[in-house]
Design a protein around this motif. Sequence first.
Motif, PDB file in Angstrom:
ATOM      1  N   LEU A 105       0.861  -1.179   0.000  1.00  0.00           N
ATOM      2  CA  LEU A 105       0.000   0.000   0.000  1.00  0.00           C
ATOM      3  C   LEU A 105       0.897   1.228   0.000  1.00  0.00           C
ATOM      4  O   LEU A 105       1.686   1.425   0.930  1.00  0.00           O
ATOM      5  CB  LEU A 105      -0.902   0.001   1.238  1.00  0.00           C
ATOM      6  CG  LEU A 105      -1.874   1.175   1.352  1.00  0.00           C
ATOM      7  CD1 LEU A 105      -2.974   1.081   0.291  1.00  0.00           C
ATOM      8  CD2 LEU A 105      -2.506   1.224   2.748  1.00  0.00           C
ATOM      9  N   HIS A 106       0.780   2.056  -1.045  1.00  0.00           N
ATOM     10  CA  HIS A 106       1.652   3.222  -1.204  1.00  0.00           C
ATOM     11  C   HIS A 106       0.845   4.509  -1.162  1.00  0.00           C
ATOM     12  O   HIS A 106       0.078   4.813  -2.074  1.00  0.00           O
ATOM     13  CB  HIS A 106       2.412   3.139  -2.528  1.00  0.00           C
ATOM     14  CG  HIS A 106       3.735   2.469  -2.400  1.00  0.00           C
ATOM     15  ND1 HIS A 106       4.797   3.047  -1.743  1.00  0.00           N
ATOM     16  CD2 HIS A 106       4.166   1.254  -2.829  1.00  0.00           C
ATOM     17  CE1 HIS A 106       5.839   2.221  -1.780  1.00  0.00           C
ATOM     18  NE2 HIS A 106       5.479   1.124  -2.423  1.00  0.00           N
ATOM     19  N   VAL A 107       1.028   5.268  -0.085  1.00  0.00           N
ATOM     20  CA  VAL A 107       0.357   6.559   0.052  1.00  0.00           C
ATOM     21  C   VAL A 107       1.068   7.596  -0.812  1.00  0.00           C
ATOM     22  O   VAL A 107       2.271   7.484  -1.097  1.00  0.00           O
ATOM     23  CB  VAL A 107       0.335   7.002   1.533  1.00  0.00           C
ATOM     24  CG1 VAL A 107       1.729   7.394   2.037  1.00  0.00           C
ATOM     25  CG2 VAL A 107      -0.675   8.109   1.772  1.00  0.00           C
ATOM     26  N   THR A 108       0.323   8.610  -1.237  1.00  0.00           N
ATOM     27  CA  THR A 108       0.942   9.709  -1.981  1.00  0.00           C
ATOM     28  C   THR A 108       1.981  10.403  -1.112  1.00  0.00           C
ATOM     29  O   THR A 108       1.799  10.536   0.100  1.00  0.00           O
ATOM     30  CB  THR A 108      -0.112  10.749  -2.409  1.00  0.00           C
ATOM     31  OG1 THR A 108      -0.967  11.016  -1.291  1.00  0.00           O
ATOM     32  CG2 THR A 108      -0.941  10.263  -3.564  1.00  0.00           C
ATOM     33  N   PRO A 109       3.082  10.859  -1.693  1.00  0.00           N
ATOM     34  CA  PRO A 109       4.100  11.565  -0.915  1.00  0.00           C
ATOM     35  C   PRO A 109       3.487  12.781  -0.218  1.00  0.00           C
ATOM     36  O   PRO A 109       2.876  13.629  -0.854  1.00  0.00           O
ATOM     37  CB  PRO A 109       5.131  11.979  -1.961  1.00  0.00           C
ATOM     38  CG  PRO A 109       4.914  11.064  -3.109  1.00  0.00           C
ATOM     39  CD  PRO A 109       3.456  10.746  -3.117  1.00  0.00           C
ATOM     40  N   TYR A 110       3.623  12.826   1.083  1.00  0.00           N
ATOM     41  CA  TYR A 110       3.013  13.859   1.915  1.00  0.00           C
ATOM     42  C   TYR A 110       4.012  14.982   2.187  1.00  0.00           C
ATOM     43  O   TYR A 110       5.224  14.807   2.069  1.00  0.00           O
ATOM     44  CB  TYR A 110       2.521  13.254   3.237  1.00  0.00           C
ATOM     45  CG  TYR A 110       3.499  12.253   3.814  1.00  0.00           C
ATOM     46  CD1 TYR A 110       4.530  12.651   4.643  1.00  0.00           C
ATOM     47  CD2 TYR A 110       3.404  10.900   3.459  1.00  0.00           C
ATOM     48  CE1 TYR A 110       5.449  11.742   5.127  1.00  0.00           C
ATOM     49  CE2 TYR A 110       4.325   9.988   3.940  1.00  0.00           C
ATOM     50  CZ  TYR A 110       5.344  10.412   4.774  1.00  0.00           C
ATOM     51  OH  TYR A 110       6.255   9.498   5.238  1.00  0.00           O
ATOM     52  N   LEU A 136      -2.412   1.984  -4.692  1.00  0.00           N
ATOM     53  CA  LEU A 136      -2.168   3.404  -4.456  1.00  0.00           C
ATOM     54  C   LEU A 136      -3.146   3.902  -3.400  1.00  0.00           C
ATOM     55  O   LEU A 136      -4.298   3.482  -3.377  1.00  0.00           O
ATOM     56  CB  LEU A 136      -2.359   4.197  -5.748  1.00  0.00           C
ATOM     57  CG  LEU A 136      -1.569   3.715  -6.969  1.00  0.00           C
ATOM     58  CD1 LEU A 136      -1.939   4.555  -8.195  1.00  0.00           C
ATOM     59  CD2 LEU A 136      -0.075   3.763  -6.720  1.00  0.00           C
ATOM     60  N   TYR A 137      -2.687   4.824  -2.568  1.00  0.00           N
ATOM     61  CA  TYR A 137      -3.521   5.320  -1.464  1.00  0.00           C
ATOM     62  C   TYR A 137      -3.615   6.836  -1.567  1.00  0.00           C
ATOM     63  O   TYR A 137      -2.631   7.539  -1.393  1.00  0.00           O
ATOM     64  CB  TYR A 137      -2.899   4.877  -0.141  1.00  0.00           C
ATOM     65  CG  TYR A 137      -3.602   5.331   1.115  1.00  0.00           C
ATOM     66  CD1 TYR A 137      -4.935   5.770   1.116  1.00  0.00           C
ATOM     67  CD2 TYR A 137      -2.943   5.293   2.328  1.00  0.00           C
ATOM     68  CE1 TYR A 137      -5.560   6.166   2.279  1.00  0.00           C
ATOM     69  CE2 TYR A 137      -3.571   5.689   3.511  1.00  0.00           C
ATOM     70  CZ  TYR A 137      -4.875   6.123   3.482  1.00  0.00           C
ATOM     71  OH  TYR A 137      -5.489   6.525   4.636  1.00  0.00           O
ATOM     72  N   ASN A 138      -4.823   7.300  -1.860  1.00  0.00           N
ATOM     73  CA  ASN A 138      -5.067   8.735  -2.039  1.00  0.00           C
ATOM     74  C   ASN A 138      -5.886   9.270  -0.879  1.00  0.00           C
ATOM     75  O   ASN A 138      -7.059   8.939  -0.732  1.00  0.00           O
ATOM     76  CB  ASN A 138      -5.816   8.978  -3.358  1.00  0.00           C
ATOM     77  CG  ASN A 138      -5.892  10.446  -3.712  1.00  0.00           C
ATOM     78  OD1 ASN A 138      -4.932  11.187  -3.515  1.00  0.00           O
ATOM     79  ND2 ASN A 138      -7.018  10.875  -4.267  1.00  0.00           N
ATOM     80  N   VAL A 139      -5.261  10.076  -0.032  1.00  0.00           N
ATOM     81  CA  VAL A 139      -5.944  10.634   1.143  1.00  0.00           C
ATOM     82  C   VAL A 139      -5.516  12.094   1.303  1.00  0.00           C
ATOM     83  O   VAL A 139      -4.686  12.438   2.141  1.00  0.00           O
ATOM     84  CB  VAL A 139      -5.677   9.775   2.410  1.00  0.00           C
ATOM     85  CG1 VAL A 139      -4.192   9.614   2.690  1.00  0.00           C
ATOM     86  CG2 VAL A 139      -6.454  10.290   3.603  1.00  0.00           C
ATOM     87  N   PRO A 140      -6.075  12.972   0.471  1.00  0.00           N
ATOM     88  CA  PRO A 140      -5.631  14.367   0.444  1.00  0.00           C
ATOM     89  C   PRO A 140      -5.721  15.087   1.784  1.00  0.00           C
ATOM     90  O   PRO A 140      -4.923  15.988   2.054  1.00  0.00           O
ATOM     91  CB  PRO A 140      -6.566  15.013  -0.588  1.00  0.00           C
ATOM     92  CG  PRO A 140      -7.038  13.892  -1.439  1.00  0.00           C
ATOM     93  CD  PRO A 140      -7.111  12.703  -0.542  1.00  0.00           C
ATOM     94  N   SER A 141      -6.678  14.695   2.642  1.00  0.00           N
ATOM     95  CA  SER A 141      -6.821  15.376   3.931  1.00  0.00           C
ATOM     96  C   SER A 141      -5.597  15.192   4.808  1.00  0.00           C
ATOM     97  O   SER A 141      -5.313  16.023   5.683  1.00  0.00           O
ATOM     98  CB  SER A 141      -8.067  14.856   4.667  1.00  0.00           C
ATOM     99  OG  SER A 141      -7.924  13.480   4.980  1.00  0.00           O
TER     100      SER A 141
END
Length: 320
Positions: A105-110, A136-141
């Motif tokens: 599971l790869h989150v977007t670079p924060y 892919l893990y998209n969690v803009p908050s």
Amino acid sequence: MKKLIFKGVGTAMVTPMKENGNINYPVFKKMLDMQLAGGADAVVIAGTTGEGATLTDDEHLELVEYAVREINGKIPVIAGAGSNNTRHAVWLSRECERVGADGLLHVTPYYNKASQEGIYLHFKACADVSGIPIILYNVPSRTGVNIFPATYKRLSEIDNIVACKEASGNFSQIAKIAALCKDDLAIYSGNDDQITSALAIGGKGVISVLANICPRETHEICQAYFDGDTEKSDNLQLEYLDLIEALFFDVNPIPIKQAMRAMGLDVGPCRLPLCNMDPTNAERLYRTLKHHGLLDPSIKAGSLTIHNVSCTGNVLRGNV
């Protein structure tokens, strides 16, 4: 169509801690057994809910390897491997695969706030070194950046990028992703209150916080939908909305850990900078657990407030 890692519920596992901040492996084993008995379709280790951001690299890999050994091939073990440092994400991808993970599971670079091109290149670099499927893990908050549908389309053309966990809450965007990527990218809901909504536009399940305490019920929300009983799926989703809301009275995973302690599971505290819930929200959470028959009557609410983990000793040794 790319092969699915799982269909249904992937439980975003809590990482149980002792009061000194070390990982509590006997409790973790109980939790994994609970997931298997409850019908979970996959487990996700060392993600957001698992406090992956405050695990050292050694702890991270040890936790994944332990889960792989205990699950023993019964369901997929998906390892959180994200970072805002591409080199670190690449290294962690290799290492999680080495210790036996079935997927990543790869989150977007924060924090960095990369451009869409930077996001694409980051995920491509991780995919290039990995022989296992990537979600892919998209969690803009949390990250401050969003993966646009057009970027998802480009990423879906990479063979081992097979799915996304969409926690943007933006269903116009999610519908566009589904329309653009079709069978090249499976969509999992990243929000427990939107499971049936995601399934309705072709989603394949959920990566779930709720399933830590209700694995069977969360599985049934998905399975009923897959079986064609959409009314049952919808009714279950609505029945548990109050509990889902209660699990987000504070920043995840603070409430889920508080809830699990109230159920008699000794998952311990969160690591700083995450701290205990305030008493008002904690009481609201306990009332909701009691409504669903989940509150352990032998546990007194006052005993559930535990000390936050100190930032001394072994907690911060090693790379993070």
